[in-house]
Design an enzyme around this catalytic site. Structure first.
Site, short mmCIF file in Angstrom:
data_model
loop_
_atom_site.label_atom_id
_atom_site.label_comp_id
_atom_site.label_asym_id
_atom_site.label_seq_id
_atom_site.Cartn_x
_atom_site.Cartn_y
_atom_site.Cartn_z
N ASN A 37 -31.46 -32.63 -51.96
CA ASN A 37 -32.92 -32.71 -52.08
C ASN A 37 -33.46 -31.33 -51.72
O ASN A 37 -33.52 -30.96 -50.55
CB ASN A 37 -33.48 -33.78 -51.13
CG ASN A 37 -34.99 -33.93 -51.24
OD1 ASN A 37 -35.64 -33.26 -52.04
ND2 ASN A 37 -35.55 -34.80 -50.42
N ASP B 81 -37.87 -39.32 -59.40
CA ASP B 81 -38.85 -40.09 -58.63
C ASP B 81 -39.77 -40.91 -59.53
O ASP B 81 -40.37 -41.88 -59.08
CB ASP B 81 -39.70 -39.13 -57.79
CG ASP B 81 -39.22 -39.04 -56.35
OD1 ASP B 81 -38.50 -39.95 -55.91
OD2 ASP B 81 -39.57 -38.07 -55.66
N HIS C 66 -44.98 -45.43 -48.50
CA HIS C 66 -44.15 -44.25 -48.27
C HIS C 66 -45.04 -43.25 -47.55
O HIS C 66 -45.96 -42.68 -48.15
CB HIS C 66 -43.66 -43.68 -49.61
CG HIS C 66 -42.86 -42.42 -49.46
ND1 HIS C 66 -41.49 -42.39 -49.57
CD2 HIS C 66 -43.24 -41.13 -49.21
CE1 HIS C 66 -41.06 -41.15 -49.39
NE2 HIS C 66 -42.10 -40.37 -49.18
#
Length: 253
Positions: free
Chosen positions: A9, A152, A207
């Site tokens: 990431n 995503d 989130h």
């Protein structure tokens, strides 16, 4: 030797990574997780095991070091070869923020995929360039390793059509101006784990971090998200306003 998967990431000045044991037929097992932070300024390297115990901490670069993504990835791979030699990395997975309309699932990266993803940089300028930089850097450092991009946006591609539309002319929709939704990898993981704790049904998931969003799930599928065309929509965030009346922008011009 254990077969392993390296997961990346990449951000503007950091690379977070994790190593999983690739166990067929069962959930991959976390072995290590770490990060290289301060790229281009004050690099530092940290690794922890699956229980969260520190395995390695290194600050061997001088302040102002020019260590870039390629150098950091080379360092991570060398460290794994030296200090985690029981794991043989066989593939690399990357978090990529935007997959656009073309990618509704993970895909093995090639030059054509990279070209497609570069065209989406204007829709995710804070994230997409750094995601792609790590892919290019790894191709340079370890060209023999297959790389897979995980998006995503992909989890939200199955939303009802009405949830993906703006009240705009159809020509704009056809050109890609629509609600994509983000943080999908996070929501996909939560949707997969929720049945262990509660029966299937309607759930709103948050989130929360410097970037934040909400997602409505029905039976484990995304049906609505607060983020839309870009990752600046929805909830107020650390450096993003979230949803903003377009009239405010016109007033300020």
């Amino acid at each position: 030797m254990k077969p392993g998967i390296l997961v990346i990431n990449a951000g503007s000045s950091s690379i977070k990574f994790a190593v999983f044991r690739d166990a067929a037929q069962i959930e991959p097992q976390l072995l290590l997780k770490g990060q290289m932070e301060g790229l281009g300024s004050d690099p530092n390297f940290r690794v922890k095991d699956a229980s969260g115990q520190s395995v390695e901490e290194r600050d061997e670069w001088p302040r102002g070091s020019s260590l870039d993504h390629a150098g950091a990835l080379r360092y991570i791979l060398d460290w794994l070869d030296e200090c985690a030699s029981e794991v043989k990395i066989g593939a690399v997975g990357h978090r990529v923020v935007h997959g656009g309309l073309s990618y509704d699932r993970a895909v093995q990266v090639d030059e054509g995929v990279i070209a497609d993803l570069e065209r989406l940089i204007p829709l995710a300028p804070l994230h997409q360039p750094h995601n792609l930089a790590s892919i290019r850097a790894l191709a340079e450092v370890a060209p023999e390793l297959p790389q897979v991009a995980c998006f995503d946006t992909a989890f939200h591609r199955a939303q009802p059509r009405v949830a993906q539309l703006f009240a705009l002319p159809r020509a704009l929709l056809d050109s890609g101006v629509r609600r994509y939704g983000f943080h999908g990898l996070s929501y996909e993981y939560i949707a997969r784990r929720l049945p262990d704790y509660m029966p299937a049904g309607k759930v709103v998931v948050a989130h929360l971090g410097s970037g934040a969003s909400l997602c409505a799930l029905q039976d484990g599928r995304s049906v609505e998200s607060t983020m839309g065309f870009t990752a600046v929509d929805g909830l107020p965030m650390g450096t993003r306003t979230g949803a903003l009346d377009p009239g405010v922008v016109l007033y300020l011009l």
